[in-house]
Write a protein that holds these residues in place. Structure first.
Motif, PDB file in Angstrom:
ATOM      1  N   GLU A  68     -11.194  19.037  -5.660  1.00 10.92           N
ATOM      2  CA  GLU A  68     -10.192  19.351  -6.675  1.00 10.92           C
ATOM      3  C   GLU A  68      -8.834  19.634  -6.049  1.00 10.92           C
ATOM      4  N   ARG A  69      -8.842  20.203  -4.828  1.00 11.41           N
ATOM      5  CA  ARG A  69      -7.588  20.556  -4.179  1.00 11.41           C
ATOM      6  C   ARG A  69      -6.867  19.318  -3.659  1.00 11.41           C
ATOM      7  N   GLY A  70      -7.583  18.391  -3.108  1.00 19.23           N
ATOM      8  CA  GLY A  70      -6.954  17.173  -2.594  1.00 19.23           C
ATOM      9  C   GLY A  70      -6.739  17.224  -1.101  1.00 19.23           C
ATOM     10  N   PHE A  71      -5.878  18.117  -0.609  1.00 23.30           N
ATOM     11  CA  PHE A  71      -5.621  18.189   0.831  1.00 23.30           C
ATOM     12  C   PHE A  71      -6.602  19.161   1.497  1.00 23.30           C
ATOM     13  N   SER A  72      -6.916  18.874   2.749  1.00 20.39           N
ATOM     14  CA  SER A  72      -7.842  19.743   3.471  1.00 20.39           C
ATOM     15  C   SER A  72      -7.131  20.907   4.153  1.00 20.39           C
ATOM     16  N   ARG A  73      -5.856  20.687   4.530  1.00 21.51           N
ATOM     17  CA  ARG A  73      -5.066  21.752   5.146  1.00 21.51           C
ATOM     18  C   ARG A  73      -3.603  21.339   5.167  1.00 21.51           C
ATOM     19  N   VAL A  74      -2.737  22.327   5.284  1.00 22.82           N
ATOM     20  CA  VAL A  74      -1.301  22.063   5.431  1.00 22.82           C
ATOM     21  C   VAL A  74      -0.790  22.928   6.570  1.00 22.82           C
ATOM     22  N   ASP A  75      -0.204  22.282   7.574  1.00 20.00           N
ATOM     23  CA  ASP A  75       0.410  22.991   8.694  1.00 20.00           C
ATOM     24  C   ASP A  75       1.920  22.997   8.523  1.00 20.00           C
ATOM     25  N   LYS A 203      -8.508   2.772   2.015  1.00 17.03           N
ATOM     26  CA  LYS A 203      -9.922   3.107   1.883  1.00 17.03           C
ATOM     27  C   LYS A 203     -10.473   3.751   3.163  1.00 17.03           C
ATOM     28  N   GLY A 204     -10.981   4.957   3.032  1.00 20.94           N
ATOM     29  CA  GLY A 204     -11.583   5.658   4.159  1.00 20.94           C
ATOM     30  C   GLY A 204     -10.599   6.205   5.170  1.00 20.94           C
ATOM     31  N   SER A 205      -9.309   6.170   4.888  1.00 25.30           N
ATOM     32  CA  SER A 205      -8.294   6.587   5.861  1.00 25.30           C
ATOM     33  C   SER A 205      -8.035   8.089   5.821  1.00 25.30           C
ATOM     34  N   THR A 206      -7.452   8.577   6.907  1.00 24.61           N
ATOM     35  CA  THR A 206      -6.953   9.954   6.983  1.00 24.61           C
ATOM     36  C   THR A 206      -5.441   9.882   6.984  1.00 24.61           C
ATOM     37  N   ILE A 207      -4.826  10.562   6.040  1.00 18.72           N
ATOM     38  CA  ILE A 207      -3.379  10.491   5.859  1.00 18.72           C
ATOM     39  C   ILE A 207      -2.759  11.851   6.128  1.00 18.72           C
ATOM     40  N   LEU A 208      -1.697  11.856   6.932  1.00 18.54           N
ATOM     41  CA  LEU A 208      -0.896  13.064   7.138  1.00 18.54           C
ATOM     42  C   LEU A 208       0.342  12.930   6.258  1.00 18.54           C
ATOM     43  N   LEU A 209       0.434  13.777   5.256  1.00 20.35           N
ATOM     44  CA  LEU A 209       1.506  13.730   4.274  1.00 20.35           C
ATOM     45  C   LEU A 209       2.591  14.731   4.672  1.00 20.35           C
ATOM     46  N   GLN A 221      -0.756  19.012  -3.617  1.00 18.87           N
ATOM     47  CA  GLN A 221      -2.090  18.934  -4.199  1.00 18.87           C
ATOM     48  C   GLN A 221      -2.227  17.682  -5.062  1.00 18.87           C
ATOM     49  N   TYR A 222      -1.275  17.451  -5.956  1.00 18.89           N
ATOM     50  CA  TYR A 222      -1.392  16.322  -6.872  1.00 18.89           C
ATOM     51  C   TYR A 222      -1.181  14.993  -6.168  1.00 18.89           C
ATOM     52  N   VAL A 223      -0.300  14.958  -5.187  1.00 17.03           N
ATOM     53  CA  VAL A 223      -0.122  13.721  -4.421  1.00 17.03           C
ATOM     54  C   VAL A 223      -1.386  13.427  -3.619  1.00 17.03           C
ATOM     55  N   ALA A 224      -1.952  14.453  -2.994  1.00 14.09           N
ATOM     56  CA  ALA A 224      -3.177  14.264  -2.216  1.00 14.09           C
ATOM     57  C   ALA A 224      -4.322  13.789  -3.100  1.00 14.09           C
ATOM     58  N   ARG A 225      -4.442  14.354  -4.276  1.00 19.12           N
ATOM     59  CA  ARG A 225      -5.498  13.916  -5.190  1.00 19.12           C
ATOM     60  C   ARG A 225      -5.290  12.463  -5.597  1.00 19.12           C
ATOM     61  N   ARG A 226      -4.040  12.077  -5.768  1.00 22.20           N
ATOM     62  CA  ARG A 226      -3.751  10.672  -6.114  1.00 22.20           C
ATOM     63  C   ARG A 226      -4.166   9.753  -4.962  1.00 22.20           C
ATOM     64  N   ASP A 234      -9.394  11.643   3.656  1.00 23.77           N
ATOM     65  CA  ASP A 234      -8.861  12.981   3.928  1.00 23.77           C
ATOM     66  C   ASP A 234      -7.346  12.914   3.867  1.00 23.77           C
ATOM     67  N   VAL A 235      -6.747  13.937   3.277  1.00 26.74           N
ATOM     68  CA  VAL A 235      -5.290  14.069   3.239  1.00 26.74           C
ATOM     69  C   VAL A 235      -4.936  15.443   3.779  1.00 26.74           C
ATOM     70  N   ARG A 236      -4.082  15.453   4.787  1.00 27.72           N
ATOM     71  CA  ARG A 236      -3.593  16.699   5.366  1.00 27.72           C
ATOM     72  C   ARG A 236      -2.084  16.767   5.157  1.00 27.72           C
ATOM     73  N   GLY A 237      -1.530  17.952   5.252  1.00 30.02           N
ATOM     74  CA  GLY A 237      -0.099  18.109   5.069  1.00 30.02           C
ATOM     75  C   GLY A 237       0.559  18.646   6.328  1.00 30.02           C
ATOM     76  N   LEU A 238       1.819  18.237   6.528  1.00 32.45           N
ATOM     77  CA  LEU A 238       2.661  18.796   7.582  1.00 32.45           C
ATOM     78  C   LEU A 238       4.039  18.981   6.987  1.00 32.45           C
ATOM     79  N   VAL A 239       4.545  20.210   7.040  1.00 31.79           N
ATOM     80  CA  VAL A 239       5.858  20.507   6.461  1.00 31.79           C
ATOM     81  C   VAL A 239       6.761  21.141   7.518  1.00 31.79           C
ATOM     82  N   LEU A 240       8.044  20.982   7.313  1.00 32.10           N
ATOM     83  CA  LEU A 240       8.991  21.640   8.197  1.00 32.10           C
ATOM     84  C   LEU A 240       8.939  23.147   8.028  1.00 32.10           C
ATOM     85  N   ALA A 241       8.806  23.598   6.772  1.00 29.95           N
ATOM     86  CA  ALA A 241       8.944  25.030   6.507  1.00 29.95           C
ATOM     87  C   ALA A 241       7.970  25.512   5.456  1.00 29.95           C
ATOM     88  N   ARG A 242       7.337  26.650   5.726  1.00 34.92           N
ATOM     89  CA  ARG A 242       6.412  27.294   4.803  1.00 34.92           C
ATOM     90  C   ARG A 242       7.130  28.459   4.147  1.00 34.92           C
TER      91      ARG A 242
END
Length: 247
Positions: A68-75, A203-209, A221-226, A234-242
């Motif tokens: 339901e969350r979509g991404f597995s983690r966000v750094d 298909k079957g890929s791991t994406i760093l968003l 969350q919604y982009v990862a679910r899409r 798997d979809v993971r996130g990486l952001v400049l700033a938290r």
């Protein structure tokens, strides 16, 4: 770091630094790391929010099942504060394009210094902005810079203009909105995205968003679910700033 050469000027004095045009991603990342506010310890392993020892994360997204969350983690490279907050604003709302290069180096520097987390990533893609965004498509500018700064071509970044994920229409902005409005805007944003490559690639890929700022995580969350609905494993996130967020 630069034996026999001038010391780096330090973030945010990048415009006058001797290495502004010649510096490497690792040099700039290490230099900025001396002044940026790091992600707190301990922090949530899902959303990187600072935690009080012994307490669970208060972010509702983190309590959702992964499906339901979509991404597995966000750094995050750093916390959204001080000079970093100011310079992101300069790029995003004033179109100060010089900061895109610096942010591209910070992202590449993070990726180079976290090989274990990058080893299984098939695609690094930006969370796209609308093609008509003014004054600048800041995420695309940062991703173009990251590709340029990846001089060894060791990272699965797309060349400038060849974006795997694009946004076809303008949607409501979520910045400084109540949480329910953020979620509504995030839903509309995700619905406006298109994967431009062969549908079989995902298909079957791991994406760093990649994105600039992470607050509640609604948009990622919604982009990862899409992306996962399209076949990403798997979809993971990486952001400049938290952004510090208390729920």
């Amino acid at each position: 770091m630069t034996a026999g050469l001038p010391d780096p000027a330090g973030f945010p004095d990048c415009p006058v630094c001797a290495y502004r045009d010649t510096g490497t991603a690792r040099l700039c990342s290490d230099c900025a790391g001396r002044t940026l506010q790091p992600v707190a310890e301990p922090h949530c392993p899902v959303c990187s929010q600072a935690l009080t020892p012994g307490q669970a994360c208060s972010n509702r997204v983190c309590s959702l099942p992964k499906a339901e969350r979509g991404f597995s983690r966000v750094d995050a490279v750093a916390m959204y504060s001080g000079a970093l907050r100011d310079k992101i604003h300069k790029l995003k709302y004033e179109g100060k394009t010089g900061w895109a290069m610096i942010f591209g180096r910070l992202l590449v520097g993070w990726m180079e210094s976290h090989p274990d987390q990058m080893r299984e990533v098939d695609y690094v893609v930006g969370n796209p902005t609308n093609r008509g965004r003014q004054p600048i498509q800041h995420i695309e500018a940062i991703m173009d810079a990251a590709y340029t700064e990846d001089v060894t071509r060791a990272l699965p970044l797309s060349p400038p203009g060849a974006y795997r994920l694009v946004k076809q229409a303008e949607t409501a902005r979520s910045a400084n909105r109540p949480l329910d409005e953020k979620r509504a805007a995030a839903t509309a944003h995700a619905a406006a995205l298109t994967w431009t490559g062969d549908a079989r690639d995902i298909k079957g890929s791991t994406i760093l968003l990649v994105d600039d700022i992470f607050t509640s995580g609604s948009q990622l969350q919604y982009v990862a679910r899409r992306l996962r609905a399209s076949g990403a494993a798997d979809v993971r996130g990486l952001v400049l700033a938290r952004v510090p967020w208390g729920g």
